[in-house]
Design a protein around this motif. Structure first.
Motif, PDB file in Angstrom:
ATOM      1  N   ILE A 244       0.918  -1.112  -0.178  1.00  0.00           N
ATOM      2  CA  ILE A 244       0.056   0.140   0.044  1.00  0.00           C
ATOM      3  C   ILE A 244       0.972   1.137   0.176  1.00  0.00           C
ATOM      4  O   ILE A 244       0.474   2.426  -0.499  1.00  0.00           O
ATOM      5  N   PHE A 245       2.160   1.294   0.471  1.00  0.00           N
ATOM      6  CA  PHE A 245       2.934   2.444   0.404  1.00  0.00           C
ATOM      7  C   PHE A 245       3.480   2.344  -0.749  1.00  0.00           C
ATOM      8  O   PHE A 245       4.560   3.559  -0.891  1.00  0.00           O
ATOM      9  N   ASN A 246       3.616   1.703  -1.705  1.00  0.00           N
ATOM     10  CA  ASN A 246       4.223   1.499  -2.944  1.00  0.00           C
ATOM     11  C   ASN A 246       3.536   2.565  -4.041  1.00  0.00           C
ATOM     12  O   ASN A 246       2.505   2.843  -4.122  1.00  0.00           O
ATOM     13  N   GLY A 259      -4.457   9.395  -2.107  1.00  0.00           N
ATOM     14  CA  GLY A 259      -5.030  10.590  -1.654  1.00  0.00           C
ATOM     15  C   GLY A 259      -4.423  11.036  -0.061  1.00  0.00           C
ATOM     16  O   GLY A 259      -5.094  11.856   0.487  1.00  0.00           O
ATOM     17  N   LYS A 260      -3.765  10.162   0.631  1.00  0.00           N
ATOM     18  CA  LYS A 260      -3.700  10.515   2.021  1.00  0.00           C
ATOM     19  C   LYS A 260      -2.400  11.049   2.524  1.00  0.00           C
ATOM     20  O   LYS A 260      -2.081  11.115   3.795  1.00  0.00           O
ATOM     21  N   LEU A 261      -1.393  11.278   1.565  1.00  0.00           N
ATOM     22  CA  LEU A 261      -0.074  11.868   1.847  1.00  0.00           C
ATOM     23  C   LEU A 261      -0.298  12.989   2.711  1.00  0.00           C
ATOM     24  O   LEU A 261      -0.992  13.985   2.498  1.00  0.00           O
ATOM     25  N   GLY A 266      -2.852   7.251  11.298  1.00  0.00           N
ATOM     26  CA  GLY A 266      -2.631   6.130  12.338  1.00  0.00           C
ATOM     27  C   GLY A 266      -2.691   6.948  13.636  1.00  0.00           C
ATOM     28  O   GLY A 266      -2.568   8.447  13.632  1.00  0.00           O
ATOM     29  N   SER A 267      -2.803   6.175  14.663  1.00  0.00           N
ATOM     30  CA  SER A 267      -2.577   6.825  15.913  1.00  0.00           C
ATOM     31  C   SER A 267      -1.054   7.577  16.348  1.00  0.00           C
ATOM     32  O   SER A 267      -0.194   7.232  15.534  1.00  0.00           O
ATOM     33  N   ASP A 268      -1.044   8.326  17.515  1.00  0.00           N
ATOM     34  CA  ASP A 268       0.206   9.000  17.483  1.00  0.00           C
ATOM     35  C   ASP A 268       1.247   8.235  18.205  1.00  0.00           C
ATOM     36  O   ASP A 268       2.252   8.434  18.124  1.00  0.00           O
ATOM     37  N   GLY A 303       1.722   8.699  13.246  1.00  0.00           N
ATOM     38  CA  GLY A 303       0.332   8.599  12.569  1.00  0.00           C
ATOM     39  C   GLY A 303       0.317   9.363  11.436  1.00  0.00           C
ATOM     40  O   GLY A 303      -0.814   9.087  10.678  1.00  0.00           O
ATOM     41  N   VAL A 304       0.989  10.224  11.190  1.00  0.00           N
ATOM     42  CA  VAL A 304       1.007  11.089   9.954  1.00  0.00           C
ATOM     43  C   VAL A 304       1.757  10.214   8.894  1.00  0.00           C
ATOM     44  O   VAL A 304       2.921  10.106   8.830  1.00  0.00           O
TER      45      VAL A 304
END
Lengths: 448, 461
Positions: A244-246, A259-261, A266-268, A303-304
């Motif tokens: 998924i990170f590819n 679209g989530k960059l 995720g949690s901190d 999380g980011v």
């Protein structure tokens, strides 16, 4: 070999290729298994393979061969041209002339050639015998051992010439424990650069403890509950979802991270790192499979989502620099993207602390069906699991015949704690994946 | 590929230290792999695999060595080094290497090597158009095409020299649909031991539309339920349940070691009496079929279960020696890089007499698993899993709303007894099966059938 590689490059340029790159690898491997104190299987090999790729009429063509003879140059160049002509990709790979500077990095040496086959076999025999001695419920044991060493050469018509060597060993034990009609089967393992670092007693005891503790496990009622994925299963899950990170998957609508960059996904307490320069990392290298220098990167920071993993082609499309994650699983593969040493950063609490914090939940110690029960497109997963029921902060009984289901992005958001017991998973060729145990709130578990 | 005299020399070197048997396996393979994403052909890889595997038996154990360096001196060296692990006195060997006459059971009409690549690409475009045009919510389509021609020679110290050619072709479509932010995939494929004539028999547009249909349906589906319930598994790839729950457990790979839950159960009622199952490597042009096994033996139709009674195991040469039973010709391997072991070929549950409608109407609360995905099993415990790609709720005897992606689990010994009804609409499907001798093409299949209880790994709303 150098002369052969040169000759192929020269032929390519002569035949109208704009550029040519060769990826050559050669490896020796040895593996065996011990069962009932006999050598159940035994295999030795030396293999090599050569891949050529090059640009013809502005497009890239690839080919590979396992046979290297007088016909090879003509075969390779002919196929590269044919395959380039039919390539319709809007973005094309570009060969790299090499960097001025690569990171300072010394590959770990491996001791596998200093240790005789007999010593390795004796080690495995001892592991089997020790496992059987630990508990009378241990019924059958198989010990596996393997090692591999070899070299790679990456060279192209722009003058790039990079070589590296590898050497590593792995060992794993399958323990089958029985109690009456009940049978449980578990694994213990280790892997690394040096045979001498393996401790057969530790590996055997881990597998025997797991197997005997699971005896007479039963299912549990279905419901939502807190779940801890132990370090091995968290690593397995991360490895299965690594695609998924590819960045190329993201660009092509094949990743749930589209679209989530820059967003909080995720949690901190969740930080995930890709580190190709780890001193003792099995996937470490100062250059990637297209010759770019590598560097450590934080993929998820508290999380980011900070970055996707890129090769040169995907980076060009996104207007960023490559992250040095260009990867070819072997000479038979096209250049793609994969993580290197890729892991969830550990925390401060112990696994016992995590268990202690759960009133009603599940500690998962094994998962199965990863190749079929998840989707990197949707992020959904539904996986067979085993482990322990937790009540009032304690493991109360072993559990089997349950399925844990969810979505990886929800899992990332609901990580409440990560422990300090970090482990790397015994994995495949796409990265060396590791994790501590992680506690996730409110996961669907299907059972009764 | 290699001449007989060299092979004789290798076999002689391999048995010079007292091995009971030696085998040389030579493989030469030409591969084509094409990948079209979003209508553009972006992944093209062709190549040639070549290598030799040398195997030596010593009692019930074996040694294996393989190499791509096929110069005579290198191969003799490999044989001698492998033989050094055995210490005994050389025995008499049969090095007559008589060519085995082989019936061509799987005729190829259109050798893919003779087909211009443009025709293969056109087929992929056809599939792409059909899938992407199926519904506006389809936002990605991936088509994989592969074909290969594999020539093998198997020679051994029983005097065997067997040559065979294997040609396979496969077309695989994955579609992705997006609905209200939910992305779901659907896949469909067809493959066979056939050449390009595969596409005269199977229409790529139908395959592509099926993948699209599943993706669209699942993108609008809710979660699958959680817990124990009756399940109707549809035909074709529904056969994955037998492959995982039982098939692997009947391979000599596990049986010879005494680690399978099916050990010691020959002649016993292990399944409900409606279950009849076979492993058949002779099915003409079957995906898992071949003229000879990867040990050069005849491939057989092997009746595994009759009326619920366990009749047979799948046995390779070494497994046969270990078990004291004849080989059933089940020795298979991914390539020269693996020693062969007993593997499935095409593994089916045979047709029954029940009607699909009656299976559904018999269920108050359960699941209809229409399209299945892959799975896995632990043969020591019999615990298996497989994934539902496309499912539907069944309530009060009626098929209801679609539900998405759950994994079903069970244990082999229990689930075989819980197969209550078997329909008559047999169909087969194709998959890739992994085990200790590598990844190999395996056919599977069944008619639709009803299992009285499986655990469904869904989610609560």
């Amino acid at each position: 070999m150098d002369q052969t590689l040169k000759a192929i490059i020269e032929l390519g340029l002569k035949e109208g290729l704009k550029d040519v790159e060769l990826y050559f690898s050669k490896a020796s491997s040895f593996k065996f298994s011990i069962f009932d104190n006999e050598i159940d299987s035994y295999s030795v090999a030396t293999t090599q393979g050569l891949s050529a790729r090059g640009t013809y009429e502005d497009k890239m063509g690839y080919v590979y061969t396992e046979i290297i003879d007088d016909e090879t140059p003509k075969y390779l160049i002919g196929q590269v041209k044919n395959n380039a002509l039919i390539n319709e990709d809007e973005e094309q790979d570009q060969l790299f002339e090499g960097a001025e500077k690569y990171p300072e990095f010394t590959h770990q040496q491996s001791d596998i050639h200093e240790v005789s086959a007999d010593e390795k076999i004796e080690f495995a025999r001892k592991m089997e015998a020790y496992a059987k001695s630990l508990d009378e419920r241990v019924a059958k044991v198989t010990v596996y051992y393997g090692d591999s060493s070899g070299e790679r050469v990456l060279t192209n018509s722009y003058g790039l010439k990079l070589t590296d060597q590898h050497g590593f060993a792995y060992t794993y034990i399958n323990v089958i424990a029985k109690d009456g009609d009940d049978v449980k089967s578990t694994y213990g393992y280790d892997m690394g650069f040096n045979f001498k670092d393996f401790d057969y007693k530790v590996i055997a005891k881990d597998a025997v403890d797991q197997a005997t503790e699971l005896l007479n496990a039963k299912t549990i009622p279905s419901g939502k509950m807190d779940v801890i994925f132990n370090n091995e299963t968290a690593g397995d899950l991360l490895g299965a979802f690594a695609p998924i990170f590819n960045a190329r998957n993201v660009q092509k609508n094949l990743s749930c991270l589209k679209g989530k960059l820059g967003e909080t996904i995720g949690s901190d307490v969740l930080t995930i790192v890709d580190d190709p320069l780890m001193v003792d990392g099995l996937a470490s290298s100062p250059f990637d499979d297209e010759g770019y220098p590598t560097h450590m990167k934080t993929v998820i920071e508290n999380g980011v989502l900070k970055t996707y993993l890129h090769n040169a082609k995907s980076a060009e499309k996104d207007g960023v620099k490559t992250t040095g994650n260009g990867h070819r699983a072997s000479y038979k593969s096209l250049l793609g993207i994969a993580p290197t040493n890729f892991y969830i950063k550990k925390g401060e609490k112990s696994l016992d602390d995590l268990v202690g914090s759960i009133n009603n939940g599940l500690l998962v110690t094994s998962i199965a069906g990863l190749h079929a029960g998840l989707s990197t497109v949707s992020g959904d997963f539904s996986l067979q699991a085993q482990g322990f029921l937790i009540e009032n902060g304690k493991k109360v009984r072993p559990v089997t015949q349950v399925v844990v289901a969810g979505n990886i992005l929800e899992v990332f958001s609901k990580v409440t704690d990560v422990s300090n017991d970090f482990k790397f998973a015994l994995g495949g060729s796409a990265g060396h994946i590791g994790a501590p145990s992680i506690k996730i709130s409110s996961v669907d578990v299907a059972g009764e | 590929m290699l001449n007989k005299q060299l092979v004789k020399d290798i076999l002689q070197a391999a048995t010079s230290t007292g091995g009971d048997f030696a085998e040389v396996y030579i493989e030469n393979k030409y591969n084509t792999g094409l990948g079209m994403l979003g209508g553009k052909l972006e992944r093209i890889m062709t190549g040639r695999d070549f290598g030799v595997g040398i195997r030596i038996f010593n009692g019930t154990n074996s040694v294996y060595a393989y190499s791509n360096d096929v110069s005579p001196s290198a191969l003799i060296k490999v044989a001698k080094e492998a033989a050094m692990t055995i210490s005994g006195v050389p025995k008499d060997m049969n090095l007559s290497l008589v060519s085995k006459s082989i019936d061509e059971l799987h005729r190829i009409e259109k050798n893919p090597i003779d087909i211009p690549v443009s025709q293969k690409i056109d087929l992929m475009r056809k599939g792409y158009s059909a899938a992407v045009g199926y519904d506006a919510s389809i936002n990605q389509v991936n088509i994989n095409y592969l074909d290969y021609k594999k020539d093998i020679i198997v020679a051994n110290t029983e005097g065997l020299w067997a040559e065979d050619t294997r040609i396979r072709t496969r077309y695989y479509v994955t579609s992705i649909a997006e609905h209200n932010g939910v992305m779901q995939t659907g896949s469909a494929s067809k493959g066979a031991s056939m050449g390009f004539e595969l596409f005269d028999k199977y229409d790529v547009e139908t395959i592509a539309k099926e993948a699209a249909r599943i993706a669209v349906t699942m993108s609008k589906a809710g979660y699958a339920p959680s817990g124990k319930m009756p399940v109707v598994l549809d035909n074709a790839f529904g056969g994955v349940i037998f492959h995982e729950a039982c098939g692997h457990g009947l391979e000599a790979t596990a049986i010879a070691k005494g680690t399978s839950v099916y050990n010691g159960k020959l002649g016993e009622q292990i399944a409900s009496s409606v279950v009849n199952a076979v492993d058949d490597g002779t099915i003409p042009n079957g995906w898992g079929s071949s003229n000879i096994s990867d040990e050069g033996e005849d491939v057989t139709r092997n009746s595994l279960i009759e009326n619920g009674v366990l009749k047979g195991y799948m046995i390779d040469k070494l497994g046969g020696i270990r078990m004291g039973m004849p080989s059933t010709g089940a020795g298979r391997r991914e390539s020269y890089k693996f020693a062969p072991t007993s593997r499935m070929t095409n593994t089916f549950i045979l047709g029954g007499e029940d009607r699909f409608e009656d299976m559904i109407s018999s269920i108050d609360n359960g699941l209809y698993a229409k399209t299945l995905g892959g799975g896995s099993v632990n043969t020591s415990t019999g615990e298996f899993n497989f994934n539902v790609q496309e499912g539907y709720m069944v309530s009060n005897g009626v098929i209801g709303e679609p539900v998405r992606g759950a994994t079903l689990i069970g244990t082999g010994l229990e689930v075989l007894k819980r197969i209550e009804m078997i329909s008559d609409n047999f169909e087969s499907g194709e998959g890739m099966c992994g085990s200790i001798s590598g990844s190999i093409p395996a056919g599977l299949g069944q008619p639709a059938l009803k299992v009285s209880e499986l655990i469904v790994g869904g989610r609560e709303e």
